[in-house]
Enzyme design. Structure first.
Site, mmCIF file in Angstrom:
data_model
loop_
_atom_site.group_PDB
_atom_site.id
_atom_site.type_symbol
_atom_site.label_atom_id
_atom_site.label_comp_id
_atom_site.label_asym_id
_atom_site.label_seq_id
_atom_site.Cartn_x
_atom_site.Cartn_y
_atom_site.Cartn_z
ATOM 1 N N LYS A 44 0.814 -1.210 0.000
ATOM 2 C CA LYS A 44 0.000 0.000 0.000
ATOM 3 C C LYS A 44 0.849 1.263 0.000
ATOM 4 O O LYS A 44 0.528 2.236 -0.696
ATOM 5 C CB LYS A 44 -0.931 0.017 1.217
ATOM 6 C CG LYS A 44 -2.065 -0.989 1.149
ATOM 7 C CD LYS A 44 -3.035 -0.818 2.307
ATOM 8 C CE LYS A 44 -2.380 -1.122 3.638
ATOM 9 N NZ LYS A 44 -3.347 -1.120 4.763
ATOM 10 N N ARG A 72 -4.084 -13.301 1.135
ATOM 11 C CA ARG A 72 -5.015 -14.229 1.774
ATOM 12 C C ARG A 72 -6.334 -13.563 2.156
ATOM 13 O O ARG A 72 -7.353 -14.228 2.280
ATOM 14 C CB ARG A 72 -4.359 -14.827 3.021
ATOM 15 C CG ARG A 72 -3.231 -15.798 2.698
ATOM 16 C CD ARG A 72 -2.547 -16.322 3.930
ATOM 17 N NE ARG A 72 -1.819 -15.270 4.634
ATOM 18 C CZ ARG A 72 -0.761 -15.490 5.423
ATOM 19 N NH1 ARG A 72 -0.330 -16.722 5.590
ATOM 20 N NH2 ARG A 72 -0.166 -14.501 6.025
ATOM 21 N N LYS A 179 14.139 -7.315 0.977
ATOM 22 C CA LYS A 179 14.932 -7.673 2.144
ATOM 23 C C LYS A 179 13.997 -7.861 3.334
ATOM 24 O O LYS A 179 12.865 -7.372 3.298
ATOM 25 C CB LYS A 179 15.984 -6.598 2.423
ATOM 26 C CG LYS A 179 15.431 -5.333 3.090
ATOM 27 C CD LYS A 179 16.566 -4.453 3.555
ATOM 28 C CE LYS A 179 16.045 -3.285 4.359
ATOM 29 N NZ LYS A 179 15.571 -3.596 5.715
ATOM 30 N N TYR A 210 17.675 1.363 -1.495
ATOM 31 C CA TYR A 210 18.730 2.384 -1.447
ATOM 32 C C TYR A 210 19.444 2.510 -2.791
ATOM 33 O O TYR A 210 19.944 3.577 -3.135
ATOM 34 C CB TYR A 210 19.724 2.052 -0.335
ATOM 35 C CG TYR A 210 19.643 3.035 0.813
ATOM 36 C CD1 TYR A 210 18.444 3.162 1.524
ATOM 37 C CD2 TYR A 210 20.709 3.827 1.165
ATOM 38 C CE1 TYR A 210 18.350 4.070 2.554
ATOM 39 C CE2 TYR A 210 20.618 4.737 2.206
ATOM 40 C CZ TYR A 210 19.433 4.859 2.890
ATOM 41 O OH TYR A 210 19.323 5.771 3.906
ATOM 42 N N GLU A 247 17.753 8.037 12.007
ATOM 43 C CA GLU A 247 16.323 8.310 12.098
ATOM 44 C C GLU A 247 16.057 8.987 13.434
ATOM 45 O O GLU A 247 16.690 8.646 14.442
ATOM 46 C CB GLU A 247 15.498 7.029 11.992
ATOM 47 C CG GLU A 247 15.454 6.449 10.586
ATOM 48 C CD GLU A 247 14.611 5.198 10.472
ATOM 49 O OE1 GLU A 247 14.110 4.923 9.360
ATOM 50 O OE2 GLU A 247 14.478 4.482 11.483
ATOM 51 N N HIS A 271 21.707 -1.805 3.137
ATOM 52 C CA HIS A 271 21.718 -0.464 2.558
ATOM 53 C C HIS A 271 23.116 0.176 2.578
ATOM 54 O O HIS A 271 23.633 0.613 1.550
ATOM 55 C CB HIS A 271 20.755 0.456 3.310
ATOM 56 C CG HIS A 271 19.332 0.020 3.266
ATOM 57 N ND1 HIS A 271 18.805 -0.715 2.226
ATOM 58 C CD2 HIS A 271 18.302 0.222 4.133
ATOM 59 C CE1 HIS A 271 17.527 -0.944 2.465
ATOM 60 N NE2 HIS A 271 17.200 -0.394 3.607
ATOM 61 N N LYS A 357 18.439 4.543 15.421
ATOM 62 C CA LYS A 357 17.080 5.054 15.584
ATOM 63 C C LYS A 357 17.014 5.953 16.813
ATOM 64 O O LYS A 357 17.855 5.877 17.706
ATOM 65 C CB LYS A 357 16.089 3.896 15.740
ATOM 66 C CG LYS A 357 15.878 3.084 14.465
ATOM 67 C CD LYS A 357 14.862 1.982 14.683
ATOM 68 C CE LYS A 357 14.507 1.289 13.375
ATOM 69 N NZ LYS A 357 13.764 2.174 12.449
ATOM 70 N N ARG A 362 17.304 13.339 11.374
ATOM 71 C CA ARG A 362 17.090 12.349 10.320
ATOM 72 C C ARG A 362 17.968 12.707 9.131
ATOM 73 O O ARG A 362 17.871 13.806 8.585
ATOM 74 C CB ARG A 362 15.622 12.343 9.875
ATOM 75 C CG ARG A 362 15.345 11.485 8.648
ATOM 76 C CD ARG A 362 13.880 11.540 8.248
ATOM 77 N NE ARG A 362 13.651 10.836 6.986
ATOM 78 C CZ ARG A 362 13.572 11.434 5.802
ATOM 79 N NH1 ARG A 362 13.676 12.762 5.725
ATOM 80 N NH2 ARG A 362 13.386 10.731 4.703
ATOM 81 N N ARG A 367 30.245 10.730 3.799
ATOM 82 C CA ARG A 367 31.172 11.816 4.162
ATOM 83 C C ARG A 367 32.606 11.322 3.965
ATOM 84 O O ARG A 367 33.089 10.467 4.717
ATOM 85 C CB ARG A 367 30.937 12.257 5.604
ATOM 86 C CG ARG A 367 31.792 13.439 6.063
ATOM 87 C CD ARG A 367 31.389 13.886 7.461
ATOM 88 N NE ARG A 367 30.041 14.437 7.459
ATOM 89 C CZ ARG A 367 29.743 15.724 7.319
ATOM 90 N NH1 ARG A 367 30.725 16.611 7.171
ATOM 91 N NH2 ARG A 367 28.494 16.133 7.336
#
Length: 500
Positions: A44, A72, A179, A210, A247, A271, A357, A362, A367
């Protein structure tokens, strides 16, 4: 000071489609796209919106494509369309594009491990192909598995036995798998073997979104089409490389699922390691997908075993408040890992892969920090070392810290240009049969060989996760590790995205 580098443009303005040469690569004829797990969140939120954007841009023509959802859940075509509608751009306004796209979607319900559902699915697909006057074996079937890896083997077996093209007369059957590809080397190899017994490698597309990001896709152009970088991109000039993912939120109700994997399996092993390959690889013989993937495998095979004292793990305070997370969980929500590549170009250059996390901000970036100027007569230490930074998200940008700043910010330089989502690019590549941005089996194996010993030591409790406060930089020990790796921070410097 603004500057610009030669960088392949894959973006498009609001009034134009992707370059015409891409269109010429897409085969004509009947195309069926089957989304398995159609009622789930991934389908979705990612798969169907990506298909809609490809449709809106003219890559999926209503007279040749049909989309089938399979799951299903026992729902009707219209109920699936209603579930999807709110996730499509313009879906809430019920635009004409949205309505026309949704009419291309048909739903079939059934089990993932029983023939009856897949026989019904094959019948529905064949009916579409017949309506387009496609002969058996000349049409194309793309199966997108928006499903947990645990059901890949039975689903692939059902596809192979009951939903494949009947004959090979120029058409094809391809499968896209998400993944995580296993939890360690043994489980990944078992999964690869089970799928490999059913499909040939050119039919299997292991997606890592990614590799579909704008600046990740342009890394090879940036490195190998600019003379400026060629003599600098080596151990003689580069002090260290950081590949960072942050994140600013926690597991957000997904703690039980996340606790099975942790941040290394979720982000670093796939990633960030894929990005490392593109940063570190040698120039391929050509831009053919196999030549590029050959060079990526060579990088992975050159990575030396990870040392425990070059790893810092963290777990944010409050993570175990989630009732689905065990009270004794050692699962890291933060990790900083130093990798070393044993080859002529990179010997002695630490690659720091860091992800977490519930951190202070974020962002995702590469670098590259250069060594100090030898015999510096200007005493430039206050301004820090030269750095080349590729900001992957948000606010895509390429900037270089000299004694002043060179900055190519995409939002400023390419105003009015739409940057396609990663899933759009990768689904289009699958239709074109271009596997450049997908993970090959030997590449997957080499990646797991790097991290499996470390992951087993973590799983056995030999390396502990250190607590850190939410909205922080992570454990203080990670900054100590970064300093140990030779990174010199420019205190007081913050990159600010330019205003339009």
């Amino acid at each position: 000071m603004a500057g610009e580098w030669h960088c392949e443009k894959r973006t498009l303005s609001k009034n134009e489609s992707f370059p015409r040469e891409n269109e010429n690569m897409i085969e004509t004829g009947c195309l069926s796209i089957i989304v398995l797990g159609a009622s789930g969140d991934l389908a979705k939120k990612k798969t169907f919106p990506a298909l809609f954007n490809l449709y809106r841009q003219g890559f999926l023509q209503s007279n040749e494509v049909h989309i089938f959802g399979y799951a299903r859940t026992n729902i009707s075509d219209e109920e699936l369309r209603d579930r999807i509608r709110g996730y499509l751009p313009g879906g809430k306004e019920r635009t004409e594009d949205v309505s026309n796209f949704l009419q291309l979607i048909k739903y079939v319900s059934g089990s993932y491990d029983a023939p009856e559902g897949f026989q019904a699915l094959d019948k529905a697909i064949s009916g579409h192909e017949l309506s387009k006057n496609s002969m058996d074996g000349t049409s194309r079937r793309l199966f997108y598995l928006a499903l947990p890896p645990s059901v890949y083997p039975p689903v692939c077996k059902m596809i192979k036995n009951y939903a494949m093209n009947k004959y090979d007369l120029g058409g094809w059957t391809r499968i896209v798998v998400e993944k995580p590809f296993g939890k360690d080397l043994a489980s990944a190899e078992q999964l690869s073997s089970q799928i490999g017994e059913l499909f040939e490698e050119p039919q299997i597309y292991r997606i890592d979104h990614y590799l579909g990001k704008e600046l990740v896709q342009n890394l090879l152009v940036l490195r190998f089409a600019n003379r400026f970088f060629l003599p600098l991109w080596n151990r003689d000039n580069i002090a260290n490389v950081q590949i960072v993912f942050r994140e600013d939120f926690g597991t957000e109700g997904r703690g039980g699922y996340f606790d099975q994997y942790g941040i290394i399996r979720d982000i670093i092993q796939n990633h960030l390691l894929q990005v490392l390959c593109l940063v570190a690889m040698e120039k391929p013989v050509s831009m053919k997908p196999e030549h590029i993937r050959d060079e990526k495998v060579k990088v992975l095979q050159s990575v030396v075993p990870i040392k425990d004292d070059e790893v810092v793990l963290g777990q944010y305070e409050g993570y175990k408040d989630d009732p689905t997370v065990p009270d004794n969980s050692n699962t890291p929500t933060f990790a900083s890992v130093i990798l070393h590549i044993h080859n002529e170009r990179w010997e002695g250059v630490p690659f720091i892969l860091k992800a977490g996390k519930a951190l202070i901000s974020r962002k995702a970036e590469i670098r590259v920090q250069f060594k100090d100027v030898p015999g510096d007569i200007f005493k430039c230490q206050k301004q820090g070392r030269n750095e080349f930074v590729i900001r992957l998200q948000p606010s895509e940008a390429i900037y270089m810290k000299l004694t002043s700043e060179l900055d190519l910010s995409y939002n400023q330089r390419y105003q009015g240009v739409v940057i396609p989502e990663a899933y759009e690019r990768l689904i289009l590549d699958t239709i074109k049969g271009d596997q450049q941005h997908f993970v090959r089996r030997d590449e997957l194996k080499a990646a797991w060989e790097i991290f499996t010993p470390l992951l087993h030591r973590i799983d056995d409790g030999e390396i502990k996760s250190l607590p850190y406060k939410p909205r922080s930089r992570g454990p203080a020990e990670a900054d100590v590790l970064l300093e140990k790796a030779g990174y010199v921070q420019t205190h007081g410097y913050i990159w600010i995205p330019p205003t339009l």
